[in-house]
Design a protein around this motif. Structure first.
Motif, PDB file in Angstrom:
ATOM      1  N   PHE A  71       0.862  -1.184   0.000  1.00  0.00           N
ATOM      2  CA  PHE A  71       0.000   0.000   0.000  1.00  0.00           C
ATOM      3  C   PHE A  71       0.901   1.238   0.000  1.00  0.00           C
ATOM      4  O   PHE A  71       1.660   1.469   0.951  1.00  0.00           O
ATOM      5  CB  PHE A  71      -0.911  -0.021   1.233  1.00  0.00           C
ATOM      6  N   THR A  72       0.820   2.019  -1.069  1.00  0.00           N
ATOM      7  CA  THR A  72       1.706   3.156  -1.272  1.00  0.00           C
ATOM      8  C   THR A  72       0.887   4.417  -1.519  1.00  0.00           C
ATOM      9  O   THR A  72      -0.160   4.370  -2.179  1.00  0.00           O
ATOM     10  CB  THR A  72       2.641   2.904  -2.474  1.00  0.00           C
ATOM     11  N   ALA A  73       1.362   5.530  -0.970  1.00  0.00           N
ATOM     12  CA  ALA A  73       0.707   6.822  -1.202  1.00  0.00           C
ATOM     13  C   ALA A  73       1.772   7.895  -1.357  1.00  0.00           C
ATOM     14  O   ALA A  73       2.831   7.839  -0.709  1.00  0.00           O
ATOM     15  CB  ALA A  73      -0.225   7.165  -0.053  1.00  0.00           C
ATOM     16  N   THR A  74       1.491   8.865  -2.206  1.00  0.00           N
ATOM     17  CA  THR A  74       2.378  10.006  -2.411  1.00  0.00           C
ATOM     18  C   THR A  74       1.604  11.282  -2.129  1.00  0.00           C
ATOM     19  O   THR A  74       0.460  11.440  -2.587  1.00  0.00           O
ATOM     20  CB  THR A  74       2.918  10.027  -3.851  1.00  0.00           C
ATOM     21  N   GLN A  75       2.229  12.165  -1.373  1.00  0.00           N
ATOM     22  CA  GLN A  75       1.556  13.425  -1.041  1.00  0.00           C
ATOM     23  C   GLN A  75       2.594  14.500  -0.755  1.00  0.00           C
ATOM     24  O   GLN A  75       3.557  14.268  -0.014  1.00  0.00           O
ATOM     25  CB  GLN A  75       0.647  13.234   0.187  1.00  0.00           C
ATOM     26  N   SER A  76       2.428  15.651  -1.358  1.00  0.00           N
ATOM     27  CA  SER A  76       3.289  16.823  -1.111  1.00  0.00           C
ATOM     28  C   SER A  76       4.771  16.475  -1.180  1.00  0.00           C
ATOM     29  O   SER A  76       5.571  16.866  -0.330  1.00  0.00           O
ATOM     30  CB  SER A  76       2.953  17.427   0.266  1.00  0.00           C
ATOM     31  N   GLY A  77       5.130  15.724  -2.201  1.00  0.00           N
ATOM     32  CA  GLY A  77       6.539  15.420  -2.427  1.00  0.00           C
ATOM     33  C   GLY A  77       7.103  14.303  -1.571  1.00  0.00           C
ATOM     34  O   GLY A  77       8.312  14.082  -1.552  1.00  0.00           O
ATOM     35  N   ALA A  78       6.257  13.559  -0.870  1.00  0.00           N
ATOM     36  CA  ALA A  78       6.707  12.441  -0.040  1.00  0.00           C
ATOM     37  C   ALA A  78       5.951  11.177  -0.434  1.00  0.00           C
ATOM     38  O   ALA A  78       4.807  11.236  -0.889  1.00  0.00           O
ATOM     39  CB  ALA A  78       6.492  12.737   1.437  1.00  0.00           C
ATOM     40  N   THR A  79       6.607  10.023  -0.258  1.00  0.00           N
ATOM     41  CA  THR A  79       6.000   8.725  -0.556  1.00  0.00           C
ATOM     42  C   THR A  79       6.137   7.816   0.654  1.00  0.00           C
ATOM     43  O   THR A  79       7.205   7.754   1.277  1.00  0.00           O
ATOM     44  CB  THR A  79       6.669   8.059  -1.771  1.00  0.00           C
ATOM     45  N   ALA A  80       5.070   7.123   0.988  1.00  0.00           N
ATOM     46  CA  ALA A  80       5.077   6.161   2.091  1.00  0.00           C
ATOM     47  C   ALA A  80       4.538   4.829   1.594  1.00  0.00           C
ATOM     48  O   ALA A  80       3.615   4.787   0.772  1.00  0.00           O
ATOM     49  CB  ALA A  80       4.226   6.665   3.255  1.00  0.00           C
ATOM     50  N   THR A  81       5.120   3.733   2.097  1.00  0.00           N
ATOM     51  CA  THR A  81       4.725   2.394   1.669  1.00  0.00           C
ATOM     52  C   THR A  81       4.632   1.460   2.870  1.00  0.00           C
ATOM     53  O   THR A  81       5.523   1.445   3.731  1.00  0.00           O
ATOM     54  CB  THR A  81       5.741   1.813   0.667  1.00  0.00           C
ATOM     55  N   SER A 134       6.768  -4.049   6.483  1.00  0.00           N
ATOM     56  CA  SER A 134       7.926  -3.187   6.279  1.00  0.00           C
ATOM     57  C   SER A 134       7.414  -1.812   5.883  1.00  0.00           C
ATOM     58  O   SER A 134       6.640  -1.677   4.922  1.00  0.00           O
ATOM     59  CB  SER A 134       8.821  -3.759   5.173  1.00  0.00           C
ATOM     60  N   VAL A 135       7.819  -0.788   6.633  1.00  0.00           N
ATOM     61  CA  VAL A 135       7.289   0.561   6.438  1.00  0.00           C
ATOM     62  C   VAL A 135       8.424   1.470   5.960  1.00  0.00           C
ATOM     63  O   VAL A 135       9.505   1.496   6.566  1.00  0.00           O
ATOM     64  CB  VAL A 135       6.689   1.111   7.747  1.00  0.00           C
ATOM     65  N   SER A 136       8.189   2.200   4.908  1.00  0.00           N
ATOM     66  CA  SER A 136       9.184   3.156   4.415  1.00  0.00           C
ATOM     67  C   SER A 136       8.513   4.481   4.116  1.00  0.00           C
ATOM     68  O   SER A 136       7.332   4.540   3.773  1.00  0.00           O
ATOM     69  CB  SER A 136       9.882   2.619   3.160  1.00  0.00           C
ATOM     70  N   ALA A 137       9.277   5.552   4.279  1.00  0.00           N
ATOM     71  CA  ALA A 137       8.787   6.890   3.950  1.00  0.00           C
ATOM     72  C   ALA A 137       9.969   7.732   3.535  1.00  0.00           C
ATOM     73  O   ALA A 137      11.028   7.695   4.184  1.00  0.00           O
ATOM     74  CB  ALA A 137       8.078   7.520   5.147  1.00  0.00           C
ATOM     75  N   ASN A 138       9.847   8.470   2.444  1.00  0.00           N
ATOM     76  CA  ASN A 138      10.945   9.314   1.990  1.00  0.00           C
ATOM     77  C   ASN A 138      10.383  10.516   1.249  1.00  0.00           C
ATOM     78  O   ASN A 138       9.202  10.556   0.898  1.00  0.00           O
ATOM     79  CB  ASN A 138      11.903   8.514   1.090  1.00  0.00           C
ATOM     80  N   GLY A 139      11.268  11.490   1.023  1.00  0.00           N
ATOM     81  CA  GLY A 139      10.855  12.700   0.337  1.00  0.00           C
ATOM     82  C   GLY A 139      10.685  13.847   1.312  1.00  0.00           C
ATOM     83  O   GLY A 139      11.282  13.862   2.398  1.00  0.00           O
ATOM     84  N   SER A 140       9.847  14.778   0.967  1.00  0.00           N
ATOM     85  CA  SER A 140       9.638  15.984   1.759  1.00  0.00           C
ATOM     86  C   SER A 140       9.168  15.642   3.168  1.00  0.00           C
ATOM     87  O   SER A 140       8.168  14.938   3.355  1.00  0.00           O
ATOM     88  CB  SER A 140       8.599  16.869   1.076  1.00  0.00           C
ATOM     89  N   ALA A 141       9.879  16.158   4.172  1.00  0.00           N
ATOM     90  CA  ALA A 141       9.498  15.890   5.560  1.00  0.00           C
ATOM     91  C   ALA A 141       8.093  16.385   5.851  1.00  0.00           C
ATOM     92  O   ALA A 141       7.333  15.752   6.597  1.00  0.00           O
ATOM     93  CB  ALA A 141      10.493  16.534   6.520  1.00  0.00           C
ATOM     94  N   GLY A 142       7.747  17.521   5.247  1.00  0.00           N
ATOM     95  CA  GLY A 142       6.417  18.055   5.484  1.00  0.00           C
ATOM     96  C   GLY A 142       5.307  17.205   4.891  1.00  0.00           C
ATOM     97  O   GLY A 142       4.160  17.248   5.357  1.00  0.00           O
TER      98      GLY A 142
END
Length: 360
Positions: A71-81, A134-142
């Motif tokens: 399950f992946t989502a992208t928002q405001s320059g960040a991606t989480a999976t 397994s949880v990952s998040a990267n990109g814009s901190a905001g």
């Protein structure tokens, strides 16, 4: 009569159709006693499948499909999976096999069956299989909190299966974002003892035949333990009875807080359960098959020479675990009439490999 020893992934299998849920039996770990034990013991296999069919028929609520495990989502320059995998408790080795990708059809719970020597006073063991995330998040901190929340919501719309108990919830943080993701009944494991004399090693065919009563169509022989009864008990553990987060949320020591079992017990949950995930020893309830009184399937023990089938109290507990919908007034009247006539991999705590049933 002697008391017992009870104890307490999609993949291929023999399935038994039911009203809503299907308990699907997977024999891919059936390598004990020279291999293909259930293939060589048609009577044992028939009893096992009858238990699966009876439990399936009793559970009339539905479980949603699990069509994806990422399950992946992208928002405001960040991606989480959130990337899930399925962890299967091998019934033969008691180790764990991890399936990094999986999907599950609707209304199916697969139970992996096998035999191995069990120590102490145990007939079998049953418990749910777990999941890892397994949880990952990267990109814009905001943007990370929003991306994590969106992916979290997508996961929670699928993994708990919209029915049945919650097995486990992961609560953690990644970067600036907190998350809480849960999973429901995905699969289970069921083990039968094949060192019944507890002298080490695997029993001979003669020893097993003398110890277990495999035949479903005949009364249980004095001094033997009923294979059907043990299978039914352990399958119920495998789908969350005494082994799930929902159970834990409704258990307080020996007091049960679920409304359906309390109602059937005259309005009290005090001393209704044991601390190891069973209905209290010796509890009697109405048998579904013929209205006779019987010791519940889910108390901690079984007597040799006896067979148990599902009772009203067993069903009340399944209802409290969100498996069986509340009956309508018409259904209750009909029943009464019938009776009158960064990357982080997280995992749950080490599995207990199911609940154990023992001598009273």
């Amino acid at each position: 009569m002697n008391p017992v020893r009870l104890a307490s992934l999609t993949l291929l299998a023999m399935s038994v159709r039911a009203a809503a849920l299907t308990i699907q039996l997977d024999y891919s770990y059936d390598i004990a006693n020279g291999g293909n034990f259930f293939g060589n013991h048609a009577d044992a296999k028939a009893s096992l499948e009858a238990a699966a069919a009876d439990l399936s028929t009793a559970i009339t609520s539905s479980l949603a499909a699990v069509p994806m495990d990422v399950f992946t989502a992208t928002q405001s320059g960040a991606t989480a999976t959130f990337n899930w995998s399925l962890e299967i408790n091998n019934p033969v080795t008691d180790g764990f096999d991890v399936f990094n990708t999986f999907t599950l059809p609707a209304n199916i719970v697969t139970i992996y069956v096998g035999l191995r020597p069990l120590t102490g006073n145990f007939l079998g063991q049953g418990g749910p299989n777990g999941a890892l995330v397994s949880v990952s998040a990267n990109g814009s901190a905001g943007g990370i909190p929003g991306a994590v929340a969106t992916a979290e919501n997508a996961s929670n719309a699928v993994m708990p299966r919209s029915g049945g108990p919650v097995m486990f919830t992961f609560n953690d943080t990644i970067g600036p974002a907190a998350y809480s993701v849960a999973y429901g009944a995905l699969a289970g494991t069921l083990v039968f003892d094949n060192d019944t004399d507890n002298i080490g090693g695997i029993d001979s065919e003669m020893t097993l035949e003398n110890y277990w009563h495999f035949e479903l169509g005949t009364p249980v022989t004095a001094g033997q333990f009923d294979f059907y009864s043990v299978a039914l008990h352990e399958m119920i553990h495998a789908i969350g009875f005494g082994t799930s987060e929902t159970w834990d949320s409704k258990a307080s020591g020996t007091t049960w807080l679920g409304i359906n079992a309390i109602a059937l017990n005259g309005g009290s949950g005090t001393n209704l359960i044991t601390t190891d995930g069973h209905i209290r020893s010796g509890f009697m309830s109405t048998r579904l098959s013929d209205g006779a009184m019987q010791e519940v399937v889910m108390d901690p023990s079984l007597l040799s020479g006896t067979r148990k089938t599902l009772t009203e109290m067993d069903i009340a507990f399944l209802r409290d675990l969100n498996y069986v919908p509340e009956p309508s007034t018409a259904a209750l009247l009909a029943a009464a009439a019938l009776l009158l006539t960064s990357r982080r991999t997280t995992r749950p705590p080490a599995p207990c490999a199911g609940k154990s049933c023992r001598h009273s």
